[in-house]
Scaffold this motif. Sequence first.
Motif, PDB file in Angstrom:
ATOM      1  N   PRO A  40       0.838  -1.201   0.000  1.00  0.00           N
ATOM      2  CA  PRO A  40       0.000   0.000   0.000  1.00  0.00           C
ATOM      3  C   PRO A  40       0.872   1.248   0.000  1.00  0.00           C
ATOM      4  N   MET A  41       0.495   2.210  -0.813  1.00  0.00           N
ATOM      5  CA  MET A  41       1.203   3.485  -0.913  1.00  0.00           C
ATOM      6  C   MET A  41       0.224   4.585  -0.521  1.00  0.00           C
ATOM      7  N   GLN A  42       0.753   5.772  -0.215  1.00  0.00           N
ATOM      8  CA  GLN A  42      -0.101   6.901   0.115  1.00  0.00           C
ATOM      9  C   GLN A  42       0.356   8.144  -0.619  1.00  0.00           C
ATOM     10  N   GLN A  43      -0.634   8.949  -0.986  1.00  0.00           N
ATOM     11  CA  GLN A  43      -0.370  10.247  -1.610  1.00  0.00           C
ATOM     12  C   GLN A  43      -1.517  11.161  -1.186  1.00  0.00           C
ATOM     13  N   ASN A  44      -1.192  12.293  -0.618  1.00  0.00           N
ATOM     14  CA  ASN A  44      -2.201  13.250  -0.148  1.00  0.00           C
ATOM     15  C   ASN A  44      -3.223  12.594   0.779  1.00  0.00           C
ATOM     16  N   GLY A  45      -2.781  11.639   1.590  1.00  0.00           N
ATOM     17  CA  GLY A  45      -3.671  10.959   2.524  1.00  0.00           C
ATOM     18  C   GLY A  45      -4.545   9.884   1.892  1.00  0.00           C
ATOM     19  N   TYR A  48      -3.443   3.649  -1.829  1.00  0.00           N
ATOM     20  CA  TYR A  48      -3.692   2.955  -3.094  1.00  0.00           C
ATOM     21  C   TYR A  48      -2.719   1.803  -3.284  1.00  0.00           C
ATOM     22  N   LEU A  49      -3.098   0.901  -4.174  1.00  0.00           N
ATOM     23  CA  LEU A  49      -2.248  -0.192  -4.645  1.00  0.00           C
ATOM     24  C   LEU A  49      -2.114  -0.052  -6.148  1.00  0.00           C
ATOM     25  N   SER A  50      -0.949  -0.302  -6.677  1.00  0.00           N
ATOM     26  CA  SER A  50      -0.746  -0.283  -8.124  1.00  0.00           C
ATOM     27  C   SER A  50       0.163  -1.439  -8.496  1.00  0.00           C
ATOM     28  N   GLY A  51      -0.219  -2.180  -9.510  1.00  0.00           N
ATOM     29  CA  GLY A  51       0.580  -3.314  -9.961  1.00  0.00           C
ATOM     30  C   GLY A  51      -0.305  -4.338 -10.628  1.00  0.00           C
ATOM     31  N   GLY A  52       0.049  -5.582 -10.457  1.00  0.00           N
ATOM     32  CA  GLY A  52      -0.737  -6.652 -11.063  1.00  0.00           C
ATOM     33  C   GLY A  52      -0.040  -7.305 -12.225  1.00  0.00           C
ATOM     34  N   THR A  96      -7.005  17.806  -7.265  1.00  0.00           N
ATOM     35  CA  THR A  96      -6.300  16.570  -7.583  1.00  0.00           C
ATOM     36  C   THR A  96      -5.875  15.890  -6.294  1.00  0.00           C
ATOM     37  N   LEU A  97      -6.347  14.646  -6.120  1.00  0.00           N
ATOM     38  CA  LEU A  97      -6.029  13.871  -4.928  1.00  0.00           C
ATOM     39  C   LEU A  97      -4.924  12.855  -5.168  1.00  0.00           C
ATOM     40  N   LEU A  98      -4.837  12.379  -6.405  1.00  0.00           N
ATOM     41  CA  LEU A  98      -3.897  11.307  -6.708  1.00  0.00           C
ATOM     42  C   LEU A  98      -3.357  11.502  -8.114  1.00  0.00           C
ATOM     43  N   THR A  99      -2.032  11.453  -8.252  1.00  0.00           N
ATOM     44  CA  THR A  99      -1.371  11.516  -9.553  1.00  0.00           C
ATOM     45  C   THR A  99      -0.345  10.398  -9.598  1.00  0.00           C
ATOM     46  N   LEU A 100      -0.546   9.446 -10.504  1.00  0.00           N
ATOM     47  CA  LEU A 100       0.353   8.297 -10.619  1.00  0.00           C
ATOM     48  C   LEU A 100       0.957   8.246 -12.011  1.00  0.00           C
ATOM     49  N   SER A 101       2.216   7.859 -12.091  1.00  0.00           N
ATOM     50  CA  SER A 101       2.895   7.662 -13.368  1.00  0.00           C
ATOM     51  C   SER A 101       3.208   6.183 -13.520  1.00  0.00           C
ATOM     52  N   ASP A 102       3.095   5.687 -14.748  1.00  0.00           N
ATOM     53  CA  ASP A 102       3.384   4.280 -15.055  1.00  0.00           C
ATOM     54  C   ASP A 102       2.653   3.337 -14.096  1.00  0.00           C
ATOM     55  N   ALA A 103       1.377   3.592 -13.890  1.00  0.00           N
ATOM     56  CA  ALA A 103       0.567   2.790 -12.974  1.00  0.00           C
ATOM     57  C   ALA A 103      -0.055   1.606 -13.696  1.00  0.00           C
ATOM     58  N   GLY A 104      -0.499   0.655 -12.896  1.00  0.00           N
ATOM     59  CA  GLY A 104      -1.271  -0.452 -13.423  1.00  0.00           C
ATOM     60  C   GLY A 104      -0.460  -1.721 -13.575  1.00  0.00           C
ATOM     61  N   LEU A 106      -3.418  -2.801 -12.676  1.00  0.00           N
ATOM     62  CA  LEU A 106      -4.517  -2.676 -11.732  1.00  0.00           C
ATOM     63  C   LEU A 106      -4.170  -1.584 -10.735  1.00  0.00           C
ATOM     64  N   VAL A 107      -5.141  -0.731 -10.434  1.00  0.00           N
ATOM     65  CA  VAL A 107      -4.973   0.284  -9.402  1.00  0.00           C
ATOM     66  C   VAL A 107      -6.217   0.252  -8.527  1.00  0.00           C
ATOM     67  N   TYR A 108      -6.013   0.034  -7.232  1.00  0.00           N
ATOM     68  CA  TYR A 108      -7.105   0.042  -6.259  1.00  0.00           C
ATOM     69  C   TYR A 108      -6.858   1.224  -5.331  1.00  0.00           C
ATOM     70  N   VAL A 109      -7.931   2.002  -5.058  1.00  0.00           N
ATOM     71  CA  VAL A 109      -7.804   3.229  -4.286  1.00  0.00           C
ATOM     72  C   VAL A 109      -8.842   3.252  -3.164  1.00  0.00           C
ATOM     73  N   GLN A 110      -8.435   3.764  -1.992  1.00  0.00           N
ATOM     74  CA  GLN A 110      -9.351   4.008  -0.872  1.00  0.00           C
ATOM     75  C   GLN A 110      -9.691   5.488  -0.890  1.00  0.00           C
TER      76      GLN A 110
END
Length: 149
Positions: A40-45, A48-52, A96-104, A106-110
């Motif tokens: 699990p990672m966090q950005q601006n509180g 999220y998970l990214s990978g798969g 903007t709450l979340l900005t991801l580069s080269d994600a996926g 799968l991305v799951y967010v709380q």
Amino acid sequence: MRSLQCSLLPFVTIAILLFPLALNATNLAPIDNTGVQIQPMQQNGITYLSGGIGEDEARAIGQAQGYNLHMTFAIGPENKYVPDVDVTVQNSSGQTLLTLSDAGPLVYVQLPPGKYSVVATRNGEERRDTADVGSGAARKLVFHWNSSE
């Protein structure tokens, strides 16, 4: 010929009825954690998970609990997963709450309950969608590009 069809009918019916159970069993199969790099990672509180990438990572993310926005990124007619997507999630105020580069892929967010705009960009080509998330079942978004270029 008719006799053969009639004798196969019970087997086909049983196979069709058991197919969803087989899928669930596959999803619940033990995960070999030696190759899984999902944390699990966090950005601006926002957690999220990214990978798969690979079957074990995909299952690990798929079994994660507490994420109310599930995103999948795929290309082509075979819906091949792709891990090179830039993602932006904004709340209904445009923040903007979340900005991801080269994600996926799968991305799951709380996210707190609310309405969100999601922009997924791959090779300069944008896909947009909105998600109304709450405390119930996760909202699932699939972003698809036609080619692998």
